[in-house]
Design a protein around this motif. Sequence first.
Motif, PDB file in Angstrom:
ATOM      1  N   THR A  40       0.827  -1.195   0.000  1.00  0.00           N
ATOM      2  CA  THR A  40       0.000   0.000   0.000  1.00  0.00           C
ATOM      3  C   THR A  40       0.867   1.252   0.000  1.00  0.00           C
ATOM      4  N   CYS A  46      -4.543   3.977  -8.706  1.00  0.00           N
ATOM      5  CA  CYS A  46      -5.608   4.032  -7.698  1.00  0.00           C
ATOM      6  C   CYS A  46      -6.407   2.747  -7.748  1.00  0.00           C
ATOM      7  N   LEU A  85      -6.763  -3.358  -1.574  1.00  0.00           N
ATOM      8  CA  LEU A  85      -7.487  -3.089  -0.334  1.00  0.00           C
ATOM      9  C   LEU A  85      -8.826  -3.823  -0.301  1.00  0.00           C
ATOM     10  N   HIS A  86      -8.975  -4.872  -1.074  1.00  0.00           N
ATOM     11  CA  HIS A  86     -10.163  -5.728  -1.084  1.00  0.00           C
ATOM     12  C   HIS A  86     -11.417  -4.993  -1.522  1.00  0.00           C
ATOM     13  N   ALA A  87     -11.294  -4.112  -2.502  1.00  0.00           N
ATOM     14  CA  ALA A  87     -12.489  -3.432  -3.010  1.00  0.00           C
ATOM     15  C   ALA A  87     -12.530  -3.578  -4.528  1.00  0.00           C
ATOM     16  N   PRO A  88     -12.789  -4.794  -5.034  1.00  0.00           N
ATOM     17  CA  PRO A  88     -12.715  -4.989  -6.481  1.00  0.00           C
ATOM     18  C   PRO A  88     -13.729  -4.166  -7.269  1.00  0.00           C
ATOM     19  N   VAL A 104     -14.952  -1.146  -6.589  1.00  0.00           N
ATOM     20  CA  VAL A 104     -14.477   0.240  -6.737  1.00  0.00           C
ATOM     21  C   VAL A 104     -13.314   0.280  -7.716  1.00  0.00           C
ATOM     22  N   LEU A 109      -4.619  -0.026  -6.263  1.00  0.00           N
ATOM     23  CA  LEU A 109      -4.638   0.106  -4.811  1.00  0.00           C
ATOM     24  C   LEU A 109      -5.954  -0.391  -4.237  1.00  0.00           C
ATOM     25  N   PHE A 110      -7.060  -0.031  -4.895  1.00  0.00           N
ATOM     26  CA  PHE A 110      -8.367  -0.486  -4.406  1.00  0.00           C
ATOM     27  C   PHE A 110      -8.458  -1.998  -4.458  1.00  0.00           C
TER      28      PHE A 110
END
Lengths: 554, 81, 112
Positions: free
Chosen positions: B2, B36, B43-46, B48, B39-40
């Motif tokens: 990250t 970005c 951070l486990h936000a596929p 987004v 990064l998402f």
Amino acid sequence: MNNLVILIVIIPLIASFFCLIDKYIPHLQLAQIVSIGATLICMALLAVLFPPIFRGDVVSYSVGGWKEPLGISLHMDGFAWISSCMSMVVALFALIFAWAEKEHGNLFYFVFLIFIAGMQGVTLTGDIFNMFVFFEIFSIASYILIAYEGKTKSILASFNYLLISSLGMGFFLLGIVILYQHTGVLSLNDIANLMSKAGNSDFTLNLALICFVVGIGIKAAFIPLHIWLPDAHAFAPHPVSAILSGIAIKVSFLAIWRIILLFQAFDIEHIFLWVGAFTAFLGVIWAVAQVDSKKLLAYHSISQIGFIVVSFGVGRPLALDASYYHLLNHAFFKSLLFLCIGSVIYATGQRHIHKLGALRKKMPTVFFSFLVGMLAICGIPPFDGYASKALISISLNKHPVVYFFIFLSSIITVTSFLKLSGIFTGKPNKEKTSFISYKIPAKMRLSLVALSIICLATGIAPHFWIRTLDTFVTGRKLDIIPTVYSLHQLVATLLMVGLGFALYLFIRSSPGKKTLRFIRGFRLGLNNSILLVVVTFLIFILLSWIVAKGFVQF
Amino acid sequence: MTETILILLIILGILSLEFKDLLNAVICLAIFSLLCSLLFYYLHAPDVAIAEAAVGAGVATVIFVLTINKTRRKEEVEEEE
Amino acid sequence: MIAGYLIIGLFILGIWGMVKKDNLIKKVIALNIFNSSIVIFFIYLGSRTGSTAPIMERGIKDIVDPLPQALMLTAIVIGISLTALALSFIIKIYRRHKTLSIYKIQKKSEHE
């Protein structure tokens, strides 16, 4: 009954699509009829909702059937009901005025209805992220409406507004992030429950509150955050100026009001007392210096927001009622004044104060409506501005310095409106004006007269109105209502008019003109105004930190 | 991981604000958006990540390039006041 | 914790760009960076609660908080519409003034 609440938001949205069909059947004027029809239907719905609201019930609607902690709810209480009615009435007459102008295409009505829907949503929603979304909806619609006529100045004003307001909305989103991380709730009711348990000493929550206040404060335009307003309101089309000044800043301020009361947080109200006093005073000083008639009115919007904010800052039930009363009155008389000046500009094509004159006999309807609006904003009995200003003065009896500033601003208000009324009473214009017909359409006259009647009606029985507001807004907390027509207030009004007239004589002299030119020359660029927003944010954080640490106690 | 991506993001942000050629700036912004979305994803936000890749790197770049096409490509040198 | 400071750095970079840059397109780029920083902040904070993506299959436990993701999708879409609107304004301003420098534009519009 509960489904009616969401219909108030949805009906303008559905109607907005019908406006787009108008392109294919141009002679029907479908867009105008549909948009006015939609506002009328919404007003009828509000009338149906009146009995339960008057009993003190809260009519709620859960979107999609999901109850509060999971889903989003819309709440209609007395507070929201009045604000909703106010927006609908002003929007209706602005729409009629726009119809009379005949310059706007169907896209105008499309965006206008989305604007109304966004504002209703901000008023009704019970969820803070949902409020963010509705704020963005009505802001985007307002950027388009301001730039609608395509003049370079209005596009530039709209662009400035867009940048500053997007920065503010970024802060608002940051506030949501902080709030969610700290508490795990987003609905306003849950926040209120938490706050009543937790107390108000938490710095993180204060940080979230300040993000909200600065973010929405840009739209409500009290003083360090006001810089976008004069250009945007002055160069917008006339009906748009009326709704922006009349309701958009009010709805934003009411959102701040609701959030602050929910948080019950540190004594931010005392900060508002001083912010409001400076807003009222500085706004009116810039107003009196303007020579552009619409810009003068735009600066007055800032100044009057100052009156509202001051009274809110006092924080007692009477002051809150007075604040709401003034907000309501200002919505009506300011939109009336904008529409009056708008019809003058429509008829003559001239907006410079000194280049207009002697329109009293040529445009009698406009003159009388203007007179009503002018006497109302100056606070002359028996118009509505007098009642609310007197109540604000009474509620300020423990804050003499603030009262002094407010009284000073009232004096300069009188002066600046004497200056503006020169376009009706002064000497006739020397330039060739023979080709101007001075006729305005009947629909324009209708909206002017109707708004004047509303101004008279809300001023004629102040006790009745303040009692009603007490029922709706603060929930029957007022025991005695002080009399508005006391000797003290009448003498103060007389003094105010006298001093205002003396000041008017001064600004007509040559040193006075020089002073005004100096004040007019003062302006901040876009970069500095963005910087000012950031600095204000930091100052507010510093203040809240000081208060949270207990260095200063209010 | 990250932190690495965030440092790259800051460098790209500074580059896109400092390039005098606006086209280069916009390309930097596109890479910024792609990073970005990476990064998402980390951070486990596929969801987004997909939206950011489509909207930020795709649509935003297209409209920025269109705007530069209709205006001018080089940033003007600031004149002394 | 370092990530938090880096995100704050990104946030300040966006604000600095909006305040300091003279070119209008650069201002919009800075606005994009500012918005992205808030989105990253929310997603980053939300991701610390679990270790798998919130896609519900059988046997999946310890998911991250799905709500910030849903909210940030909305924020991204709002951001792109704002960017589009701002850029269309810029094109119109450029047609009239033939410059993108805010300093020159303000100077020119004062003289009108």
